[in-house]
Scaffold this active site. Sequence first.
Site, mmCIF file in Angstrom:
data_model
loop_
_atom_site.group_PDB
_atom_site.id
_atom_site.type_symbol
_atom_site.label_atom_id
_atom_site.label_comp_id
_atom_site.label_asym_id
_atom_site.label_seq_id
_atom_site.Cartn_x
_atom_site.Cartn_y
_atom_site.Cartn_z
ATOM 1 N N GLY A 68 -37.832 58.534 -75.721
ATOM 2 C CA GLY A 68 -38.446 58.043 -77.564
ATOM 3 C C GLY A 68 -37.329 58.214 -78.170
ATOM 4 O O GLY A 68 -36.407 57.755 -78.015
ATOM 5 N N SER A 69 -37.274 58.840 -79.653
ATOM 6 C CA SER A 69 -36.509 59.104 -80.637
ATOM 7 C C SER A 69 -35.165 59.586 -79.625
ATOM 8 O O SER A 69 -34.376 59.819 -81.200
ATOM 9 C CB SER A 69 -37.124 58.756 -82.587
ATOM 10 O OG SER A 69 -37.689 57.862 -82.212
ATOM 11 N N THR A 70 -35.197 60.380 -79.096
ATOM 12 C CA THR A 70 -34.243 61.815 -78.764
ATOM 13 C C THR A 70 -33.923 59.884 -77.226
ATOM 14 O O THR A 70 -31.835 61.254 -77.658
ATOM 15 C CB THR A 70 -34.450 62.637 -77.402
ATOM 16 O OG1 THR A 70 -35.575 61.348 -76.518
ATOM 17 C CG2 THR A 70 -36.036 63.158 -77.929
#
Length: 596
Positions: A308-310
């Site tokens: 995801g957004s990591t």
Amino acid sequence: MTKGDTIKSAKKLGNNGQPSTAAWRFYLVMVVVVLIYVGLMVRSAYIQIVEPEMLKKQGDMRSLRVHADRVQRGSIVDRNGTELAISVPVETVWADPKIIMDNNALAMSEHWQALADVLDQDINKLTLRIVKNPRKRFVYLERKISPAMASYIRELKIPGIHLRKESKRFYPTGEISAHLVGFTNVDDKGIEGIERLYDQMLTGKGGEKRFRKDAKGRKIEILSVEESEQAQDITLSIDQRIQAIAYKELKGAVQAFKAASGSVVVANAHTGEILAITNSPSYNPNNRRNTALHRFRNRAITDIYEPGSTMKPLTALTALEFGSAQVNTVINTSPGWMRLGGRRVSDPINRGKLSIEEILIHSSNMGTTKLALSVPKNYLLDKFFDVGFAEDTGTDLVGESTGMMHDRQRWSQFELATLSWGYGLAITPLQLTRFYTALANGGVKRELSIVKTDKPSEGERIFSEKNSNAIVNMLETVVDEHVPKAKVEGYRVGGKTGTSFKAVAGGYGNDYVGLFAGVGPISNPELVVVVVINDPGGDLYHGGEVAAPVFSRIMKGALRVLNIAPDASSKVAESNKNTQSNAVTKSYQDDGGLDA
């Protein structure tokens, strides 16, 4: 007497058989002697040629003895010498059925009942093992019992029941380090974790002395002596104090959020040494009865998730490295959505013009997509491969997954967009830790290590120090302005949340994975902490809600354990010197920012 009478008398004697009897007896004796000699020769040939080994074996059984010098298994300790796995003395109960039957020992019913009770076995099943093998000389009854039980059995004095000294593996830290340390089987062979990875070093090599003895048991000849090789102890990079903090916080979060599982990895940003790696649910390695097999899995190295957004800091850093964006670049994300190949990319709202820092703060899919499409496809993909996705991290841990990162020629713009914000690839928590370690130490990728080392690997520079530090400073702002639950009192920390749907056959389901990856202290990053909460079952499931608080508590505890000085006071001085990070150039304001 005439001559004729003499001849007749001689013939008569011959006919009476006196001389003839002597002759056939002589021949009979000779035949018997010859048969005896032939029999002896045949027997000798049989012994020397046909079955010499059998007789040698019987001779050796009577005179040859071997004295084994057993080597105790080495210990596993953490970087400070705290014992994680040790061997303790125990005894094993075994039976000699032949002696038992010859002495009618089964008639000692009360003694056998006492033996069955102390071994927690059914007496009928216990005695049946003896009756079924009445001529055997060795049958295990119970392996590795406590000294107290052994003393009680010794006092029973049942003929044919014996005790033998052995050692048993004991794990003082229990479930806290179970997935990492692993365990051995009943024969002290490592079958999971570090116990399996370094089984040969931990086992050593036992020595033995071969000799012959006479009928009175005296040594008369030493045939050979093989010296033993002592087992080695393994010193891990783990700091058990940090490991305990990480496990406590993770276990509490998994229970509080009703999650299926969770993982935490803590690493030294400069050396790549892993200071903690833990999972929940765990198990007790000292008593594994009735433990479900899935609990033995070290999820931090085996389970893969879409991060995801990591991944958005990696996309932003790639744009900085290529030169398609600068630290003060502004991206126009209006109208808050766009179509790529018929597929929609959007933000929850139209955020308008955003700096790279603001893109990370608001986790803008539109901004990240435009950054990704501003660089050549191969350059973007190469950076994802450079950070170590699709390869192991260097720990050599048994069962480590290399993740899933496609290496193909054709990528649509929409696929590149989803890749830029953490979909379309799957990695382990350990691989995510490795990326953030490279980010924290100024752009150098190193192999992670689970064994303590005084000389870390030289590593490979994959990003410039300037751009890496710029992204780290942006991550501090992300925490300060968007993820308050990740803050650590007294310390400057930075990080990025991630919330991803779990893939199912044919698409995505309704289950989530909450992640948070961060570094600290920002003034001189020492630690990287990655938290993964898998499938939270309550109303809270975003990474900032379920994983960020765990990060905060683990980072706080680890920094204090390592006696790292607070650096929050340095932020004011630094912000006065570096105001340019929030400046927006006139040219980008006029142009509406970088457009894909």
